[in-house]
Design a protein around this motif. Structure first.
Motif, PDB file in Angstrom:
ATOM      1  N   TYR A 170       0.861  -1.181   0.000  1.00  0.00           N
ATOM      2  CA  TYR A 170       0.000   0.000   0.000  1.00  0.00           C
ATOM      3  C   TYR A 170       0.893   1.225   0.000  1.00  0.00           C
ATOM      4  O   TYR A 170       1.717   1.431   0.909  1.00  0.00           O
ATOM      5  CB  TYR A 170      -0.904   0.011   1.231  1.00  0.00           C
ATOM      6  N   ASP A 193       1.317   0.526  14.166  1.00  0.00           N
ATOM      7  CA  ASP A 193       0.733   1.358  15.208  1.00  0.00           C
ATOM      8  C   ASP A 193       1.760   2.326  15.788  1.00  0.00           C
ATOM      9  O   ASP A 193       1.432   3.448  16.184  1.00  0.00           O
ATOM     10  CB  ASP A 193       0.124   0.486  16.315  1.00  0.00           C
ATOM     11  N   GLU A 252      -8.142  11.705   8.841  1.00  0.00           N
ATOM     12  CA  GLU A 252      -8.799  10.923   7.791  1.00  0.00           C
ATOM     13  C   GLU A 252      -7.798  10.006   7.094  1.00  0.00           C
ATOM     14  O   GLU A 252      -8.087   8.831   6.832  1.00  0.00           O
ATOM     15  CB  GLU A 252      -9.459  11.849   6.768  1.00  0.00           C
ATOM     16  N   ALA A 309      -6.831   7.208   9.422  1.00  0.00           N
ATOM     17  CA  ALA A 309      -7.897   6.208   9.518  1.00  0.00           C
ATOM     18  C   ALA A 309      -7.928   5.328   8.275  1.00  0.00           C
ATOM     19  O   ALA A 309      -8.189   4.112   8.355  1.00  0.00           O
ATOM     20  CB  ALA A 309      -9.245   6.900   9.715  1.00  0.00           C
ATOM     21  N   GLU A 310      -7.669   5.918   7.108  1.00  0.00           N
ATOM     22  CA  GLU A 310      -7.652   5.135   5.864  1.00  0.00           C
ATOM     23  C   GLU A 310      -6.543   4.086   5.890  1.00  0.00           C
ATOM     24  O   GLU A 310      -6.741   2.928   5.509  1.00  0.00           O
ATOM     25  CB  GLU A 310      -7.452   6.072   4.667  1.00  0.00           C
ATOM     26  N   MET A 315      -5.143   2.766   8.592  1.00  0.00           N
ATOM     27  CA  MET A 315      -5.489   1.751   9.584  1.00  0.00           C
ATOM     28  C   MET A 315      -6.555   0.797   9.047  1.00  0.00           C
ATOM     29  O   MET A 315      -6.542  -0.405   9.362  1.00  0.00           O
ATOM     30  CB  MET A 315      -5.981   2.407  10.865  1.00  0.00           C
ATOM     31  N   ALA A 316      -7.469   1.302   8.228  1.00  0.00           N
ATOM     32  CA  ALA A 316      -8.490   0.429   7.632  1.00  0.00           C
ATOM     33  C   ALA A 316      -7.836  -0.572   6.681  1.00  0.00           C
ATOM     34  O   ALA A 316      -8.231  -1.753   6.630  1.00  0.00           O
ATOM     35  CB  ALA A 316      -9.529   1.271   6.897  1.00  0.00           C
ATOM     36  N   VAL A 317      -6.847  -0.117   5.906  1.00  0.00           N
ATOM     37  CA  VAL A 317      -6.120  -1.026   5.009  1.00  0.00           C
ATOM     38  C   VAL A 317      -5.371  -2.076   5.821  1.00  0.00           C
ATOM     39  O   VAL A 317      -5.365  -3.269   5.488  1.00  0.00           O
ATOM     40  CB  VAL A 317      -5.141  -0.231   4.115  1.00  0.00           C
ATOM     41  N   ASN A 318      -4.761  -1.647   6.928  1.00  0.00           N
ATOM     42  CA  ASN A 318      -4.048  -2.582   7.793  1.00  0.00           C
ATOM     43  C   ASN A 318      -4.990  -3.653   8.353  1.00  0.00           C
ATOM     44  O   ASN A 318      -4.649  -4.841   8.387  1.00  0.00           O
ATOM     45  CB  ASN A 318      -3.393  -1.812   8.942  1.00  0.00           C
ATOM     46  N   GLU A 319      -6.179  -3.227   8.770  1.00  0.00           N
ATOM     47  CA  GLU A 319      -7.155  -4.185   9.301  1.00  0.00           C
ATOM     48  C   GLU A 319      -7.592  -5.179   8.228  1.00  0.00           C
ATOM     49  O   GLU A 319      -7.729  -6.377   8.486  1.00  0.00           O
ATOM     50  CB  GLU A 319      -8.362  -3.440   9.858  1.00  0.00           C
ATOM     51  N   GLN A 320      -7.783  -4.688   7.013  1.00  0.00           N
ATOM     52  CA  GLN A 320      -8.177  -5.565   5.902  1.00  0.00           C
ATOM     53  C   GLN A 320      -7.103  -6.618   5.636  1.00  0.00           C
ATOM     54  O   GLN A 320      -7.402  -7.804   5.477  1.00  0.00           O
ATOM     55  CB  GLN A 320      -8.400  -4.727   4.636  1.00  0.00           C
ATOM     56  N   ASN A 322      -6.901  -9.216   8.499  1.00  0.00           N
ATOM     57  CA  ASN A 322      -7.995 -10.183   8.447  1.00  0.00           C
ATOM     58  C   ASN A 322      -7.769 -11.250   7.381  1.00  0.00           C
ATOM     59  O   ASN A 322      -8.393 -12.318   7.426  1.00  0.00           O
ATOM     60  CB  ASN A 322      -9.322  -9.475   8.194  1.00  0.00           C
TER      61      ASN A 322
END
Length: 870
Positions: A344, A445, A466, A469-470, A472-477, A480
């Protein structure tokens, strides 16, 4: 005597470290060697050869044969006595040799220690044999060293240890040093411990030895293996059950025949005893054990050519009944190496192979991965040294033709802040385009929180909430999906100077790189094939539950409605609770060796035949506990190979499925061979019983029956064991391990075919009586029975007719028939042999009658098979 080193309190430990800063003295080493013994693992107790030899005579069938030999001696039947005793001794020798070959030892566990260790003794650094390392020794570790004992780190210089031999996971573990402040020491923390059998991959350390030999974690696994009992295979249980029942039946029938011979035909006691001896020899399948062993050995040779090396012959047939495969993840289902998956950068999430060097953030991402790493990679031979995650970054650079060595020479490392597990960062200083630049990689983190800007293709922009947060959302995806995520950032410095921890702030965030230990390509198809064959695949791993579930889902193990459990979950469950949820659990994560044994045991309680695959020391107890333990031949430790029943020479999970097909084929061949042997023996039993009831002379001398059972019968039985595997075996469900090998259908065939052979044999006996009395009758019956059983070998090759099976599909059956005929002719016509085997002379008319009568049962059986096939 002082307290054992491994059981001392933190205060005791620190006190002794302070009192012996230069290591132990020679006198202290000698005292501790006497106290603790050598740094070795205990060997299992072994039985003497004499005891093993005598144990071969404990079988009830063997005892019956011994009684038969004694009776033959009393009746002055020297030939039968010699042959029976020779058979018994030969079987005992073979059984002893087989046991000694199959006996497992723990010698390879001792080999896990390195030949030497660097220790500090009396203020001098010396190298000593690992067996001489004692608790309290100060051991000096460097990259490439094998840890020879458990120990607590007292000085640490960026130590990283590969504990895959114990945990099964390839990722290196960073270690901390035990703080010398006694208020802060935490002896229960494994982060400041190293364990015997581990490999130092980076850094160096000074370690105080806390445990050696059987007191180490490796020793606990060795003790666990000693406590774990191997289970009998289904065939062993079935044959043991058959032998016991057969022995009882034989003794009962012999007693009846003995009584009938005396009271019905008014024979003498000795003659009646000869009837009983003949019946015992006819009923006992002397060659059965040897034939089963030979068939299993033939099966192992075939499997070895397909990279499945069987260490335990008896385990071959168990493969055909396997219904659950509990597989380790790392190195078994996966490739045991980290590989970059997605990156990313510049607001884009893309595959690693799609990285664009023209894009500034993406190019810088690759640059940081190369320069802020200590690993090395040689693309010529694929060899690498260092942390697997760093090696993965170098392999990504190599995929874009970036030469690691030249690139590092062009951008030399000027300063560095080594990786630290508390900071979770690694930073290096380089000149980039004439500007001193700090390049950093680490946990997202931490690094995202220290970044004030975000690099884009248009240049740096402020790091807003923003944008944070974007990211961190990629990291969570990515997390998972079971991917490990690293973050990368840079910072322009004011000059080339020594770095401080305060410099690791105010970064420009560059991007993310995710990686995973990818599945083996062949594993997906192998799992699907196993499912087709009615075999459930379970993943058992020391990895995280999310990562393990993601891999299991990719391979096809984790299905809709399945669940995953961790070691903590297992600890909270009783055996009853585990039994209830067991069918729905496809993944077990963060498990210990004890957990693996518990999982295998749970499936075994459900009546399943369980295979367990693995490659690490931590897998060894479960490999031994499972019905079929499968070790990796390339990446597997010697300990796992010793504990396993089967070794995969190619580390290919798909090889297990091929081995299952061969196991099913071997079992079918063994069953057909047993049908051949027992139906032939049944015909002899019926003849002897008939002669006894009708008051006739004994139709066979014991030596006749031993000749048939051990020589002419053995050849077709071995040929049946060489029958090639039939198509479609994998489409059948695993057989029920509780189902006896002598099921109702097989018993009916044995009795029916035995009766079919017995009728023409007794016809030949009556013809012989009319020609030349009891001696000629016995010879005619013996020859007809021998030839009829040789013909019968073709009937037992399979359920289909010989025309559908094909004469030439198993050339061994033709060779066995020819060899048996030659042996029979030798006994009938070679002087000396015919005397030894009590055979009288026969003319051409007699031979033609024998041939016609012997072929008749096979003709009838083949016609029946043709009709049934149509």
């Amino acid at each position: 005597m002082s307290k054992p080193w491994f059981s001392r309190s933190p205060e005791d430990t620190l006190s002794e470290l302070r009192s012996t800063p230069a290591g132990l003295s020679a006198q202290e080493v000698q005292q501790r060697m006497e106290q603790y013994g050598p740094n070795k693992l205990q060997e299992g107790k072994r039985k003497s050869v004499a005891v093993l030899f005598l144990e071969q005579f404990k079988d009830l069938l063997v005892i019956i044969l011994l009684i038969a030999a004694v009776i033959s001696a009393l009746t002055e039947n020297v030939e039968s006595t010699i042959v029976i005793f020779a058979v018994l001794i030969l079987n005992a020798v073979l059984g002893t040799v087989q046991y000694l070959k199959a006996e497992k030892s723990l010698e390879s566990l001792k080999a896990m220690s390195s030949p030497t260790a660097k220790v500090l003794r009396g203020g001098v650094r010396v190298e000593v044999p690992s067996a001489e390392v004692v608790p309290g020794d100060i051991v000096l570790l460097e990259a490439g060293d094998l840890v020879v004992a458990d120990g607590r780190i007292i000085e640490n210089f960026s130590l990283k240890v590969n504990e895959s031999s114990l945990t099964g996971e390839s990722e290196g573990v960073e270690k901390d040093a035990a703080p010398i402040d006694r208020e802060q020491v935490a002896l229960g923390d494994q982060k400041n411990m190293v364990f015997s059998g581990s490999l130092v991959t980076y850094g160096r350390a000074t370690v105080a030895v806390t445990a050696t030999g059987m007191n180490t974690e490796l020793g606990k696994i060795a003790a666990l293996m000693n406590q774990t009992q191997q289970r009998k295979t289904p065939l062993q249980k079935s044959l043991d059950d058959f032998s016991g029942k057969l022995a009882v039946v034989i003794m009962a029938i012999c007693a009846v025949v003995f009584a009938l011979s005396i009271f019905r035909s008014h024979m003498g006691v000795l003659d009646s005893l000869m009837f009983a001896v003949a019946l015992a020899v006819a009923a006992i399948p002397e060659a059965l054990s040897s034939i089963v062993t030979i068939v299993l050995a033939m099966g192992t040779q075939k499997m070895a050519k397909q990279n499945a090396i069987m260490k335990d012959l008896k385990a071959v047939e168990s493969l055909g009944a396997v219904s659950v495969i509990c597989s380790d993840k790392t190195g078994t289902l996966t490739q045991n190496r980290m590989t970059v998956q997605k990156i990313y950068a510049d607001g884009k999430l893309l595959e690693g192979k799609d990285l664009e060097l023209a894009n500034t953030p993406q190019r810088l991402l690759l640059k940081i991965g190369l320069l802020a790493s200590d690993a090395t990679y040689d693309p010529a031979d694929g060899s690498s040294i260092g942390d697997p995650t760093e090696v993965a970054l170098l392999q990504l650079a190599n995929a874009f033709d970036v030469e690691e060595e030249l690139y590092r020479q062009y951008h030399p490392r000027l300063r560095e802040l080594a990786f630290d597990s508390d900071r979770k960062l690694m930073s290096t200083l380089h000149q980039l385009d004439g500007v001193p630049t700090l390049l950093t990689k680490g946990a997202i983190d931490v690094l995202l929180g220290r970044s004030t800007k975000l690099l884009t293709s248009e240049g740096p922009v402020p790091m807003t909430e923003e944008r944070r947060a974007e990211i961190m959302a990629v990291n969570e995806q990515l997390s998972n999906e079971g991917l490990r995520v690293l973050a990368f950032a840079q910072k322009e410095m004011d000059g080339i100077r020594d770095l401080t921890l305060e410099d690791e702030n105010d970064y420009t965030f560059v991007g993310l790189v995710s990686m995973i230990d990818p599945p083996r390509p062949e594993s997906i198809q192998a799992v699907a094939d196993a499912k087709t064959g009615g075999i459930r695949t379970i993943m058992i791993t020391g990895d995280h539950k999310v990562t393990a579930s993601a891999i299991a889902r990719q391979i096809g193990i984790f299905q809709e409605g399945d669940t995953a459990l961790s070691g903590v979950d297992l600890d909270a469950m009783s055996d009853e609770e585990l039994d209830q949820i067991l069918p729905h659990v496809s993944v077990y994560a963060r498990v210990s060796p004890e957990h693996k044994i518990r999982i295998v045991s749970a499936w075994q309680r459900r009546g399943c035949i369980v295979s367990m695959t693995g490659d690490g020391v931590n897998d060894a107890p479960a490999l031994k506990k499972a019905d079929i333990g499968v070790a990796m031949g390339i990446t597997g430790t010697e300990v796992s190979k010793d504990a396993a029943s089967m070794i995969l020479a190619d580390d290919n999970f798909a090889t297990i499925v091929r081995a299952v097909v061969n196991g099913r084929s071997v079992y079918a061949n063994i069953k057909n061979a047993i049908q051949f042997l027992l139906s032939g023996n049944m015909s002899a039993i019926l003849c002897v019983v008939y002669a006894s009831v009708m008051g006739l002379s004994v139709p066979f001398a014991p030596v006749h029956l031993l000749f048939i059972n051990l020589l002419t019968d053995s050849l077709p039985a071995i040929a049946i064991g060489m029958e090639p595997a039939r198509k479609g075996l994998l489409r059948h469900k695993p057989r029920d391990p509780k189902e006896p090998i002598l099921d109702r259908g097989l018993l009916q065939r044995i009795f029916g075919q035995g009766l079919l052979i017995a009728v023409p044999v007794m016809a030949a006996f009556y013809l012989g009586l009319s020609y030349g009395g009891p001696a000629a009758a016995s010879t005619m019956a013996f020859a007809t029975l021998t030839l009829a059983r040789l013909f019968h070998g073709f009937n037992c090759r399979g359920e289909e007719s010989i025309f559908r099976l094909g004469f030439r599909s198993n050339p061994f059956s033709l060779a066995a028939f020819g060899g048996g005929v030659l042996l029979l002719l030798a006994v009938l016509f070679i002087p000396g042999l015919n005397t030894l085997f009590q055979a009288t002379a026969l003319d051409m008319t007699h031979l033609l009658e024998i041939l016609g009568l012997a072929f008749l049962p096979t003709l009838i059986i083949q016609i029946f098979k043709l009709i049934r096939g149509r």
